[in-house]
Design a protein around this motif. Structure first.
Motif, PDB file in Angstrom:
ATOM      1  N   ILE A 187      96.184  34.106 -44.116  1.00  0.00           N
ATOM      2  CA  ILE A 187      94.848  34.692 -44.196  1.00  0.00           C
ATOM      3  C   ILE A 187      94.950  36.092 -43.597  1.00  0.00           C
ATOM      4  O   ILE A 187      95.822  36.363 -42.769  1.00  0.00           O
ATOM      5  N   ALA A 188      94.066  36.971 -44.039  1.00  0.00           N
ATOM      6  CA  ALA A 188      94.067  38.338 -43.533  1.00  0.00           C
ATOM      7  C   ALA A 188      92.910  38.511 -42.551  1.00  0.00           C
ATOM      8  O   ALA A 188      91.796  38.054 -42.799  1.00  0.00           O
ATOM      9  N   PHE A 189      93.218  39.165 -41.431  1.00  0.00           N
ATOM     10  CA  PHE A 189      92.182  39.478 -40.451  1.00  0.00           C
ATOM     11  C   PHE A 189      92.589  40.759 -39.735  1.00  0.00           C
ATOM     12  O   PHE A 189      93.650  40.811 -39.100  1.00  0.00           O
ATOM     13  N   ARG A 190      91.764  41.778 -39.864  1.00  0.00           N
ATOM     14  CA  ARG A 190      92.002  43.081 -39.226  1.00  0.00           C
ATOM     15  C   ARG A 190      93.413  43.613 -39.460  1.00  0.00           C
ATOM     16  O   ARG A 190      94.136  43.962 -38.527  1.00  0.00           O
ATOM     17  N   LYS A 191      93.799  43.664 -40.704  1.00  0.00           N
ATOM     18  CA  LYS A 191      95.092  44.221 -41.136  1.00  0.00           C
ATOM     19  C   LYS A 191      96.313  43.459 -40.631  1.00  0.00           C
ATOM     20  O   LYS A 191      97.423  43.978 -40.607  1.00  0.00           O
ATOM     21  N   HIS A 192      96.104  42.238 -40.200  1.00  0.00           N
ATOM     22  CA  HIS A 192      97.218  41.354 -39.833  1.00  0.00           C
ATOM     23  C   HIS A 192      97.078  40.075 -40.646  1.00  0.00           C
ATOM     24  O   HIS A 192      96.004  39.754 -41.147  1.00  0.00           O
ATOM     25  N   TYR A 193      98.194  39.345 -40.768  1.00  0.00           N
ATOM     26  CA  TYR A 193      98.219  38.142 -41.589  1.00  0.00           C
ATOM     27  C   TYR A 193      98.718  36.972 -40.751  1.00  0.00           C
ATOM     28  O   TYR A 193      99.728  37.081 -40.068  1.00  0.00           O
ATOM     29  N   TYR A 194      97.985  35.872 -40.830  1.00  0.00           N
ATOM     30  CA  TYR A 194      98.280  34.684 -40.029  1.00  0.00           C
ATOM     31  C   TYR A 194      98.488  33.501 -40.968  1.00  0.00           C
ATOM     32  O   TYR A 194      97.694  33.263 -41.877  1.00  0.00           O
ATOM     33  N   SER A 195      99.557  32.735 -40.734  1.00  0.00           N
ATOM     34  CA  SER A 195      99.879  31.626 -41.634  1.00  0.00           C
ATOM     35  C   SER A 195      98.932  30.450 -41.433  1.00  0.00           C
ATOM     36  O   SER A 195      98.400  30.218 -40.351  1.00  0.00           O
ATOM     37  N   VAL A 196      98.749  29.737 -42.534  1.00  0.00           N
ATOM     38  CA  VAL A 196      97.939  28.519 -42.569  1.00  0.00           C
ATOM     39  C   VAL A 196      98.742  27.512 -43.392  1.00  0.00           C
ATOM     40  O   VAL A 196      99.485  27.893 -44.298  1.00  0.00           O
ATOM     41  N   LEU A 197      98.618  26.238 -43.096  1.00  0.00           N
ATOM     42  CA  LEU A 197      99.343  25.203 -43.826  1.00  0.00           C
ATOM     43  C   LEU A 197      99.183  25.390 -45.334  1.00  0.00           C
ATOM     44  O   LEU A 197      98.072  25.606 -45.832  1.00  0.00           O
ATOM     45  N   HIS A 198     100.279  25.334 -46.075  1.00  0.00           N
ATOM     46  CA  HIS A 198     100.290  25.626 -47.508  1.00  0.00           C
ATOM     47  C   HIS A 198      99.354  24.739 -48.318  1.00  0.00           C
ATOM     48  O   HIS A 198      98.926  25.125 -49.409  1.00  0.00           O
ATOM     49  N   ALA A 199      98.977  23.590 -47.805  1.00  0.00           N
ATOM     50  CA  ALA A 199      98.060  22.701 -48.526  1.00  0.00           C
ATOM     51  C   ALA A 199      96.676  23.329 -48.696  1.00  0.00           C
ATOM     52  O   ALA A 199      95.895  22.898 -49.543  1.00  0.00           O
ATOM     53  N   TYR A 200      96.380  24.379 -47.935  1.00  0.00           N
ATOM     54  CA  TYR A 200      95.055  25.006 -47.975  1.00  0.00           C
ATOM     55  C   TYR A 200      95.040  26.298 -48.793  1.00  0.00           C
ATOM     56  O   TYR A 200      94.050  27.033 -48.785  1.00  0.00           O
ATOM     57  N   ILE A 201      96.109  26.592 -49.519  1.00  0.00           N
ATOM     58  CA  ILE A 201      96.152  27.788 -50.361  1.00  0.00           C
ATOM     59  C   ILE A 201      94.972  27.770 -51.329  1.00  0.00           C
ATOM     60  O   ILE A 201      94.685  26.769 -51.968  1.00  0.00           O
ATOM     61  N   GLY A 202      94.274  28.908 -51.401  1.00  0.00           N
ATOM     62  CA  GLY A 202      93.128  29.048 -52.302  1.00  0.00           C
ATOM     63  C   GLY A 202      91.803  28.616 -51.713  1.00  0.00           C
ATOM     64  O   GLY A 202      90.756  28.848 -52.308  1.00  0.00           O
ATOM     65  N   GLN A 203      91.817  28.004 -50.540  1.00  0.00           N
ATOM     66  CA  GLN A 203      90.574  27.513 -49.941  1.00  0.00           C
ATOM     67  C   GLN A 203      89.999  28.499 -48.934  1.00  0.00           C
ATOM     68  O   GLN A 203      90.723  29.286 -48.332  1.00  0.00           O
ATOM     69  N   LEU A 204      88.687  28.436 -48.778  1.00  0.00           N
ATOM     70  CA  LEU A 204      88.027  29.213 -47.739  1.00  0.00           C
ATOM     71  C   LEU A 204      88.130  28.464 -46.423  1.00  0.00           C
ATOM     72  O   LEU A 204      87.914  27.245 -46.370  1.00  0.00           O
ATOM     73  N   VAL A 205      88.493  29.174 -45.379  1.00  0.00           N
ATOM     74  CA  VAL A 205      88.589  28.586 -44.045  1.00  0.00           C
ATOM     75  C   VAL A 205      87.728  29.413 -43.097  1.00  0.00           C
ATOM     76  O   VAL A 205      87.388  30.561 -43.382  1.00  0.00           O
ATOM     77  N   LYS A 206      87.378  28.815 -41.981  1.00  0.00           N
ATOM     78  CA  LYS A 206      86.568  29.502 -40.974  1.00  0.00           C
ATOM     79  C   LYS A 206      87.458  29.982 -39.841  1.00  0.00           C
ATOM     80  O   LYS A 206      88.422  29.308 -39.465  1.00  0.00           O
TER      81      LYS A 206
END
Length: 121
Positions: free
Chosen positions: A12-31
């Protein structure tokens, strides 16, 4: 809470940095829950992961946990082994193409290429 979409590279992108999330959530909106020190990623009420928040612009722009990445899957087809070798007909076509190259730098390398290719008989 802010929201972000998990990109196809499992980040996910946040303030010009990228943080990994479990691949099962690709394409989903997260909080996202942001504190002074961390960024927490949630799916509904489930905490998916927590990363140290990056503040400096000069640091590495990706924060990746290896277990968040999808497994590398090599597609296999019935009857074809991953260490497949090419036969005599393919070898002849490859050699024909290598020897009919009109670039001088390619011609000077064709003997090196020939030695590096292994064929089955």
């Amino acid at each position: 809470m802010e929201q972000a979409k998990v990109q196809s590279n499992s980040h996910i992108a946040f303030r010009k940095h990228y943080y990994s999330v479990l691949h099962a959530y690709i394409g989903q909106l997260v909080k996202l829950r942001i504190t002074k020190e961390t960024i927490q990623v949630y799916s509904d009420l489930l905490l998916l992961c927590e990363h140290k928040l990056k503040h400096d612009q000069d640091s590495m722009r990706y924060s990746t946990f290896p277990d968040h990445m999808p497994p590398i899957v090599m597609p296999t087809m019935s009857g074809i082994k991953p260490d497949i070798r090419i036969g005599r007909n393919k070898k002849d076509r490859i050699h024909s193409r290598l020897y009919n190259v009109s670039f001088p730098e390619a011609r000077s390398n064709k003997n090196n290429i020939k030695r590096s290719i292994h064929y089955s008989s």
